[in-house]
Design a protein around this motif. Sequence first.
Motif, PDB file in Angstrom:
ATOM      1  N   ALA A 259       0.832  -1.200   0.000  1.00  0.00           N
ATOM      2  CA  ALA A 259       0.000   0.000   0.000  1.00  0.00           C
ATOM      3  C   ALA A 259       0.869   1.254   0.000  1.00  0.00           C
ATOM      4  N   GLU A 260       0.278   2.344  -0.454  1.00  0.00           N
ATOM      5  CA  GLU A 260       1.024   3.599  -0.577  1.00  0.00           C
ATOM      6  C   GLU A 260       1.613   4.116   0.741  1.00  0.00           C
ATOM      7  N   PRO A 261       0.924   4.019   1.869  1.00  0.00           N
ATOM      8  CA  PRO A 261       1.528   4.525   3.110  1.00  0.00           C
ATOM      9  C   PRO A 261       2.885   3.906   3.423  1.00  0.00           C
ATOM     10  N   SER A 262       3.087   2.638   3.057  1.00  0.00           N
ATOM     11  CA  SER A 262       4.374   2.005   3.330  1.00  0.00           C
ATOM     12  C   SER A 262       5.470   2.509   2.390  1.00  0.00           C
ATOM     13  N   LEU A 263       5.060   3.038   1.242  1.00  0.00           N
ATOM     14  CA  LEU A 263       6.032   3.541   0.267  1.00  0.00           C
ATOM     15  C   LEU A 263       6.366   5.016   0.485  1.00  0.00           C
TER      16      LEU A 263
END
Length: 300
Positions: A259-263
């Motif tokens: 997911a985007e938050p981890s990136l």
Amino acid sequence: MEPPMEQSGGEQEPGAVRLLDLPWEDVLLPHVLNWVPLRQLLRLQRVSRAFRELVQLHLARLRRFDAAQVGPQIPRAALARLLRDAEGLQELALAPCHEWLSDEDLVPVLARNPQLRSVALAGCGQLSRRALGALAEGCPRLQRLSLAHCDWVDGLALRGLADRCPALEELDLTACRQLKDEAIVYLAQRRGAGLRSLSLAVNANVGDTAVQELARNCPHLEHLDLTGCLRVGSDGVRTLAEYCPALRSLRVRHCHHVAEPSLSRLRKRGVDIDVEPPLHQALVLLQDMAGFAPFVNLQV
């Protein structure tokens, strides 16, 4: 080495110097043949016996051999002749031989060239664990290895590599589908301190367990390719962001559980990531729709 005497095909003008009259060791080998493409050298050796001896001497002194320089396909007999006397190779690339290259073809070459530092065997599906064992045992200075699309590479083969290659920095295991988390964990624990580039792309058996162990053991990791690793998720990426300060590029396309938050933490550090953030994707989609393009501000 003095050039052998050979009859000329015709009269030689007084004072004229033939190519083969030049000193081989001091002139022809270091300053002429080093600049001639390998494919042309193969043609040159058919000119005469003296040229054949000159080219063979050059081949014996090669430091780098890339079969692609010969052509898209190279016969087994031709490869054997080319590498017959080579004993100082540091780089070896044999991808064009992938259809037929076997342990019997490769192992003797490895045994004669213990100084090898870079080996590319992408797609060489006829090899086996024996070849990798010979490489690991006989080439302790190995730094770069490509085994992409080698389905025969399994956990046991990788363990042998990890145990015997202390200088390993770059490893391509793309589509080595027999590898599972356990094998990658072992690699990370044994050789993680030196790894700078690793590809595990297109391997559905690799998940967060392997990625987290890589993160914790590879402080100098700069490039990681996880393309198509369907079991990798956000937990693994978050651990990379926490433990890999040297990371410069991350490939996670088709990793649907990332997911985007981890990136985002990696993006803020300037890490090159091959998937765009969702907002950017949405804006580009809107921009492509008729009537919306004039009103979309991509700087949002």
